[in-house]
Design a protein around this motif. Sequence first.
Motif, PDB file in Angstrom:
ATOM      1  N   GLY A  27     -45.148 -12.310 -18.565  1.00  0.00           N
ATOM      2  CA  GLY A  27     -43.806 -11.979 -19.020  1.00  0.00           C
ATOM      3  C   GLY A  27     -42.854 -11.593 -17.916  1.00  0.00           C
ATOM      4  N   SER A  61     -40.030  -9.324 -19.358  1.00  0.00           N
ATOM      5  CA  SER A  61     -39.871  -9.325 -20.811  1.00  0.00           C
ATOM      6  C   SER A  61     -40.659  -8.166 -21.395  1.00  0.00           C
ATOM      7  CB  SER A  61     -40.374 -10.655 -21.390  1.00  0.00           C
ATOM      8  OG  SER A  61     -40.281 -10.652 -22.794  1.00  0.00           O
ATOM      9  N   SER A  97     -35.769  -6.676 -22.198  1.00  0.00           N
ATOM     10  CA  SER A  97     -36.065  -7.091 -20.831  1.00  0.00           C
ATOM     11  C   SER A  97     -35.556  -6.038 -19.864  1.00  0.00           C
ATOM     12  CB  SER A  97     -35.416  -8.443 -20.513  1.00  0.00           C
ATOM     13  OG  SER A  97     -34.002  -8.328 -20.493  1.00  0.00           O
TER      14      SER A  97
END
Length: 405
Positions: A195, A230, A237
Amino acid sequence: MVTNPALAAMEVTDKSTLNFEGYIRTGIGVSDGGEGQAEFMAPGAATKYRLGNEADTNIEMAFNYRHYLDAQKAAEDPSVQAYLMLDGYTKRDNGLDITLDHVAQAYVSFDNFIGEGVKAWAGRRYYDRQSIHMTDHFWLNTGQNSQAGAGIEGIKLGGADFSAAIIRAEDNQANDAIDSTGLDFRLKNIALNEGGNLNFWAYYNSRPENETAGLDDESGYGLAAWHTQSLLDGRGSNTIHAIYRDGTAVPQHGFTPNPLMNNGTTLDINTFELATDLVVSATENVDVGFTALYRTTEEETAAGTTTTDWYSIGVRPQIAMTEHLSWVFDLGYDRVDNGTTDAGLMKSTVAFQIGKGKGYWSRPVLRVFGTYAQWGDEFEGQVGGDVYADRTDGWTTGVQTEWWW
């Protein structure tokens, strides 16, 4: 024949689309004694906390035309894009007139001709801008208000995307333009963790001698890295960035690549900035924005060298009452120390807003706000305009609408 360009994604032919895009921010506001809306910004800071603190009107209107070589119009198919944006901006105390008389963007790009995901472009463009929304701080913005540029982006290098651009700027503050040229290189989307991705920027800027303005030829460079993570299964975020600039790579402000050294008084300058920018949907009805920043600037003039440190921290929670009604709270603090002055400014805003839907990024919105600010004695006479010239606190109230599409 197109008779109504405001119809988004309108098909002009079986191989083309036309979109009408834009941004509007405007409203009304008052200060103490019925005076016009003041703004509260710490002297020496590059930006301010914007909610309930924008006494201006900003309009951008754009036409985005794209022609595909294949009638299927798939995103990965080769296509040619023509983009035109006009904009207008005015402070509220500059009269009633605002015109869309400035070409903010005008460029053509060839997408997916060289390879899938590769874009080759030329013209005037908002080039891959990076910003902190809460303070409207564009910390990387080499294309906006340039004369023109050209570049290529999306070249695959291993697991990353490489981009390169050349951008020309013309600063018309002298009898003739002060030209400068920037070379912008980026390596983006390096997968660092689940992420999360890492990005790099390298920049070189050159300004030739200008006898009319009394300027010698100068140059400068910039380096940056930022990591975007993320959070909460995509419901938020966080971006952490570090950026260093030297010489003519230091811009006058966040909306131009024109060097600060064009002013004729700055002999040399360098800046380093470290910041974090968090936006997260904590629950279905609660969104939170948070930012913290440190910047140090060393500037040399004929009078000597000055070091200015700017510290900033702020939070903006948003609480949805219904699908379309919400409360927004904004609290921001800036402190500036330049060796002579060391003072801070605290700004707080409460706003009730009607919106298209829930969420931090949902637009359009219509806000009713109240703002209060306090600042140190050393800032007296430098904050809030004439209405608060002899005070160290002030307030405003008003209505603002904002919409991007």
